[in-house]
Design a protein around this motif. Structure first.
Motif, PDB file in Angstrom:
ATOM      1  N   VAL A   4       0.817  -1.125  -0.069  1.00  0.00           N
ATOM      2  CA  VAL A   4      -0.014  -0.037  -0.187  1.00  0.00           C
ATOM      3  C   VAL A   4       1.007   1.247   0.020  1.00  0.00           C
ATOM      4  O   VAL A   4       1.551   1.375   0.904  1.00  0.00           O
ATOM      5  N   THR A   5       0.641   2.191  -0.920  1.00  0.00           N
ATOM      6  CA  THR A   5       1.463   3.382  -1.108  1.00  0.00           C
ATOM      7  C   THR A   5       0.449   4.344  -1.422  1.00  0.00           C
ATOM      8  O   THR A   5      -0.787   4.336  -1.656  1.00  0.00           O
ATOM      9  N   ASN A   6       0.747   5.715  -1.623  1.00  0.00           N
ATOM     10  CA  ASN A   6      -0.057   6.711  -2.003  1.00  0.00           C
ATOM     11  C   ASN A   6       0.689   7.724  -2.975  1.00  0.00           C
ATOM     12  O   ASN A   6       1.761   7.625  -2.980  1.00  0.00           O
ATOM     13  N   PHE A   7      -0.397   8.295  -3.764  1.00  0.00           N
ATOM     14  CA  PHE A   7       0.110   9.496  -4.643  1.00  0.00           C
ATOM     15  C   PHE A   7      -0.875  10.443  -4.859  1.00  0.00           C
ATOM     16  O   PHE A   7      -2.113  10.492  -4.364  1.00  0.00           O
ATOM     17  N   LYS A   8      -0.531  11.508  -5.480  1.00  0.00           N
ATOM     18  CA  LYS A   8      -1.682  12.476  -5.918  1.00  0.00           C
ATOM     19  C   LYS A   8      -1.296  12.827  -7.419  1.00  0.00           C
ATOM     20  O   LYS A   8      -0.331  12.823  -8.017  1.00  0.00           O
ATOM     21  N   ASP A   9      -2.565  13.297  -8.073  1.00  0.00           N
ATOM     22  CA  ASP A   9      -2.443  13.662  -9.467  1.00  0.00           C
ATOM     23  C   ASP A   9      -2.194  14.996  -9.618  1.00  0.00           C
ATOM     24  O   ASP A   9      -1.589  15.545  -8.735  1.00  0.00           O
ATOM     25  N   ALA A  10      -2.427  15.321 -10.765  1.00  0.00           N
ATOM     26  CA  ALA A  10      -2.141  16.758 -11.133  1.00  0.00           C
ATOM     27  C   ALA A  10      -3.099  17.808 -10.502  1.00  0.00           C
ATOM     28  O   ALA A  10      -2.866  19.050 -10.193  1.00  0.00           O
ATOM     29  N   GLN A  11      -4.381  17.288 -10.331  1.00  0.00           N
ATOM     30  CA  GLN A  11      -4.997  18.531  -9.428  1.00  0.00           C
ATOM     31  C   GLN A  11      -4.917  18.297  -7.735  1.00  0.00           C
ATOM     32  O   GLN A  11      -5.780  18.376  -7.115  1.00  0.00           O
ATOM     33  N   ASN A  12      -3.799  17.467  -7.370  1.00  0.00           N
ATOM     34  CA  ASN A  12      -3.553  17.315  -6.057  1.00  0.00           C
ATOM     35  C   ASN A  12      -4.464  16.356  -5.480  1.00  0.00           C
ATOM     36  O   ASN A  12      -4.827  16.716  -4.074  1.00  0.00           O
ATOM     37  N   LYS A  13      -5.316  15.588  -6.178  1.00  0.00           N
ATOM     38  CA  LYS A  13      -6.240  14.650  -5.537  1.00  0.00           C
ATOM     39  C   LYS A  13      -5.320  13.524  -4.869  1.00  0.00           C
ATOM     40  O   LYS A  13      -4.370  13.163  -5.565  1.00  0.00           O
ATOM     41  N   ARG A  14      -5.609  13.117  -3.729  1.00  0.00           N
ATOM     42  CA  ARG A  14      -5.021  11.956  -3.099  1.00  0.00           C
ATOM     43  C   ARG A  14      -5.644  10.568  -3.307  1.00  0.00           C
ATOM     44  O   ARG A  14      -6.786  10.540  -3.461  1.00  0.00           O
ATOM     45  N   TYR A  15      -4.734   9.688  -3.487  1.00  0.00           N
ATOM     46  CA  TYR A  15      -5.063   8.195  -3.811  1.00  0.00           C
ATOM     47  C   TYR A  15      -4.320   7.472  -3.014  1.00  0.00           C
ATOM     48  O   TYR A  15      -3.049   7.660  -2.654  1.00  0.00           O
ATOM     49  N   LEU A  16      -4.905   6.050  -2.644  1.00  0.00           N
ATOM     50  CA  LEU A  16      -4.096   5.063  -2.312  1.00  0.00           C
ATOM     51  C   LEU A  16      -3.870   4.136  -3.359  1.00  0.00           C
ATOM     52  O   LEU A  16      -4.763   3.705  -4.093  1.00  0.00           O
ATOM     53  N   GLN A  17      -2.596   3.417  -3.391  1.00  0.00           N
ATOM     54  CA  GLN A  17      -2.347   2.718  -4.502  1.00  0.00           C
ATOM     55  C   GLN A  17      -1.965   1.350  -3.635  1.00  0.00           C
ATOM     56  O   GLN A  17      -1.011   1.202  -2.856  1.00  0.00           O
ATOM     57  N   LEU A  18      -2.757   0.415  -4.024  1.00  0.00           N
ATOM     58  CA  LEU A  18      -2.499  -1.223  -3.737  1.00  0.00           C
ATOM     59  C   LEU A  18      -2.172  -1.886  -4.631  1.00  0.00           C
ATOM     60  O   LEU A  18      -3.093  -2.097  -5.776  1.00  0.00           O
ATOM     61  N   SER A  19      -1.205  -2.539  -4.450  1.00  0.00           N
ATOM     62  CA  SER A  19      -0.451  -3.658  -5.335  1.00  0.00           C
ATOM     63  C   SER A  19      -0.255  -4.976  -4.913  1.00  0.00           C
ATOM     64  O   SER A  19      -0.016  -5.065  -3.813  1.00  0.00           O
ATOM     65  N   GLY A  20      -0.713  -5.668  -5.717  1.00  0.00           N
ATOM     66  CA  GLY A  20      -0.365  -7.085  -5.342  1.00  0.00           C
ATOM     67  C   GLY A  20      -0.221  -8.147  -6.501  1.00  0.00           C
ATOM     68  O   GLY A  20      -0.257  -7.765  -7.588  1.00  0.00           O
ATOM     69  N   GLN A  21       0.191  -9.336  -6.214  1.00  0.00           N
ATOM     70  CA  GLN A  21       0.601 -10.274  -7.266  1.00  0.00           C
ATOM     71  C   GLN A  21      -0.414 -11.709  -7.315  1.00  0.00           C
ATOM     72  O   GLN A  21      -0.836 -12.185  -6.378  1.00  0.00           O
ATOM     73  N   THR A  22      -0.862 -11.774  -8.504  1.00  0.00           N
ATOM     74  CA  THR A  22      -1.472 -13.357  -8.610  1.00  0.00           C
ATOM     75  C   THR A  22      -0.823 -14.041 -10.013  1.00  0.00           C
ATOM     76  O   THR A  22       0.029 -13.500 -10.294  1.00  0.00           O
ATOM     77  N   SER A  23      -1.677 -15.032 -10.399  1.00  0.00           N
ATOM     78  CA  SER A  23      -0.928 -15.839 -11.536  1.00  0.00           C
ATOM     79  C   SER A  23      -2.340 -16.243 -12.656  1.00  0.00           C
ATOM     80  O   SER A  23      -3.328 -16.320 -11.924  1.00  0.00           O
ATOM     81  N   ALA A  24      -1.859 -16.507 -13.553  1.00  0.00           N
ATOM     82  CA  ALA A  24      -2.659 -17.089 -14.815  1.00  0.00           C
ATOM     83  C   ALA A  24      -2.030 -18.215 -15.253  1.00  0.00           C
ATOM     84  O   ALA A  24      -1.061 -18.025 -16.318  1.00  0.00           O
ATOM     85  N   GLY A  25      -2.490 -19.456 -14.857  1.00  0.00           N
ATOM     86  CA  GLY A  25      -1.509 -20.444 -15.364  1.00  0.00           C
ATOM     87  C   GLY A  25       0.145 -20.461 -14.872  1.00  0.00           C
ATOM     88  O   GLY A  25       0.135 -20.368 -13.745  1.00  0.00           O
ATOM     89  N   ALA A  26       0.890 -20.149 -15.736  1.00  0.00           N
ATOM     90  CA  ALA A  26       2.199 -20.403 -15.481  1.00  0.00           C
ATOM     91  C   ALA A  26       2.916 -18.830 -15.282  1.00  0.00           C
ATOM     92  O   ALA A  26       3.966 -18.556 -14.889  1.00  0.00           O
TER      93      ALA A  26
END
Length: 468
Positions: free
Chosen positions: A119-141
């Motif tokens: 979990v990280t955070n960032f803001k866009d050009a309009q200074n709006k705040r967001y949480l960034q959630l990143s994870g890992q999954t798989s599709a076959g191999a």
């Protein structure tokens, strides 16, 4: 700076510090709580989506990089999840992307391991705040990376609004605090201003001014002490003025008493020196010089008595006042009878502690003043009574009496009720002053009771003690 302004400034600073810390901490705690709740909600939603993809992958052994994105698209299009941005990518390409904020995603694939969600955070050009959630999954191999953006701008907007509201409230509170603090400090320091004014009034000469602060606190106690001090100062100044006035009268009277006989003596001596007088005139001039010289001698002896009495180290002995009075009356009676004045005494027996010479001087001066009060024939009565701590002597005459306005001054040096008559009788106005001093040295008092035309009674109490 006035003390009330110092109190006001201190209270404003203290309130600003406390409200600043307390309000800031409250808003920050509220913000962190809301942010944590949003993180928890976003993380649950993300894990739910990731779990759904893992189920699809587990039930469909043919799931690949095409099937997974389609499944993800179906879930988002059906409104099952609400994300501001979504990105599904493999190690080589982007498989599915939704939302314009994905351009602000940061690459965290190297930091992902297993089921770990970053979990990280960032803001866009309009200074709006967001949480960034990143994870890992798989599709076959293949390994797939799912990154979503969760909008948390509302939390920051709420915090900004809360801060703006807080600043307005803070300003109003500080303004209100300043008004109340100044009012309270004014009420607290106003008595000090009154005391300051009182001190200035007294310093300027208005000794009758009083602060008159009646409060049950330290300031009230200080005011009471200040007023008592001012009362004492006023009394001391009044006594000092009276003493200076008496001294001025003493010096003036003394100069006058010296000037009158000295002028006569010098004048008659100059006539004698010129040898232009007849034998009869020479005798008259000599007699006048002699009489004025005797008056100067009497004046000097009286002044000496006053000075010596004031400085004398009093040694009292056990004496019988009745015996001394009877002996004095017996010695003076023939002289007084020649002038038509009768002497009588009534004495109570007993002994007390007296200074012999001073007591005799007191008695002689009282009798002499009583005789001078006679217009012609009259009578003087002396009474002696014993007290528990001394004796009381009363000398009463039936002379012309003393005017009421003169009673307060008759013990002053050189004061005479009838100046012309006293001068003819050889008086200089020191006898009663000496009597008052003798009474004072014996720890006693002297009182006068008189009615014009009926006579005067002088009562002296000598409280030197009784002999055992």
């Amino acid at each position: 700076m006035k003390f009330r302004f110092k109190i006001t400034l201190c209270m404003i600073c203290l309130l600003s510090f406390l409200i600043g810390i307390g309000g800031g901490a409250l808003i920050n705690v509220s913000f962190q709580t809301s942010l944590n709740q949003e993180k928890e909600t976003a993380l649950k939603s993300y894990q739910l989506m990731l779990g759904a993809l893992q189920i699809v992958n587990g039930t469909n052994t043919q799931a690949d990089s095409v099937t997974i994105p389609k499944t993800l698209k179906q879930m988002t299009s059906q409104g099952l999840f609400s994300w501001a941005g979504l990105n599904l990518s493999s190690e080589t390409e982007t498989l599915y992307e939704q939302g314009s904020v994905t351009t602000y995603f940061s690459d965290v694939s190297e930091r992902l391991t297993g089921d770990h969600c970053l979990v990280t955070n960032f803001k866009d050009a309009q200074n709006k705040r967001y949480l960034q959630l990143s994870g890992q999954t798989s599709a076959g191999a293949d390994k797939l990376y799912l990154t979503v953006a969760y909008d948390i701008s509302s939390i920051y907007i709420t915090r900004a609004r809360n801060l703006a509201t807080y600043y307005r409230i803070f300003f109003v509170m500080i303004l209100l605090c300043a008004v109340l603090a100044y009012s309270m400090s004014y009420m607290l320091t106003r008595p000090l201003s009154v005391l300051s004014k009182a001190s200035k009034e007294i310093a300027s000469g208005n000794l009758s001014f009083r602060s008159e602060i009646f409060t049950n606190d330290e300031v009230g106690s200080l005011s009471s002490d200040f007023d008592a001090m001012a009362e004492q100062v006023e009394q001391s100044v009044h006594d000092l003025k009276d003493a200076m006035e008496r001294q001025d009268r003493f010096i003036g009277s003394f100069a006058h008493e010296m000037k009158t006989p000295m002028t006569s003596i010098i004048g008659y001596a100059d006539l004698l020196r010129g040898q232009t007088l007849s034998a009869e005139e020479q005798a008259e001039a000599a007699n006048y010089i002699f009489s004025e010289g005797k008056r100067l001698e009497s004046l000097s002896f009286k002044l000496l008595d006053l000075f010596v009495t004031d400085k004398k180290n009093l040694v009292k002995t056990s004496l019988s006042p009745a015996k001394i009075v009877r002996e004095t009356v017996a010695s003076l009676k023939p002289i007084y009878q020649k002038e038509g004045v009768a002497l009588n005494c009534s004495c109570q027996e007993g002994t007390c502690l007296l200074e012999p010479d001073l007591f005799s001087s007191l008695l002689l001066n009282l009798l002499d003043n009583a005789k001078k009060a006679m217009e012609g024939e009259g009578s003087i009565r002396i009474e002696v009574a014993m007290l528990s701590d001394g004796c009381r002597i009363a000398v009463a005459d039936n002379g012309k009496g003393i005017p009421p306005e003169a009673l307060a001054h008759i013990t002053e040096a050189f004061y005479r009720v009838d100046k012309s008559r006293s001068r003819k009788q050889g008086g200089v106005g020191l006898g009663l002053a000496l009597c008052a001093k003798i009474a004072e040295l014996h720890g006693g008092t002297i009182r006068f009771a008189s009615k014009p035309g009926e006579g005067t009674t002088v009562t002296v109490e000598l409280k030197g003690g009784r002999s055992s």
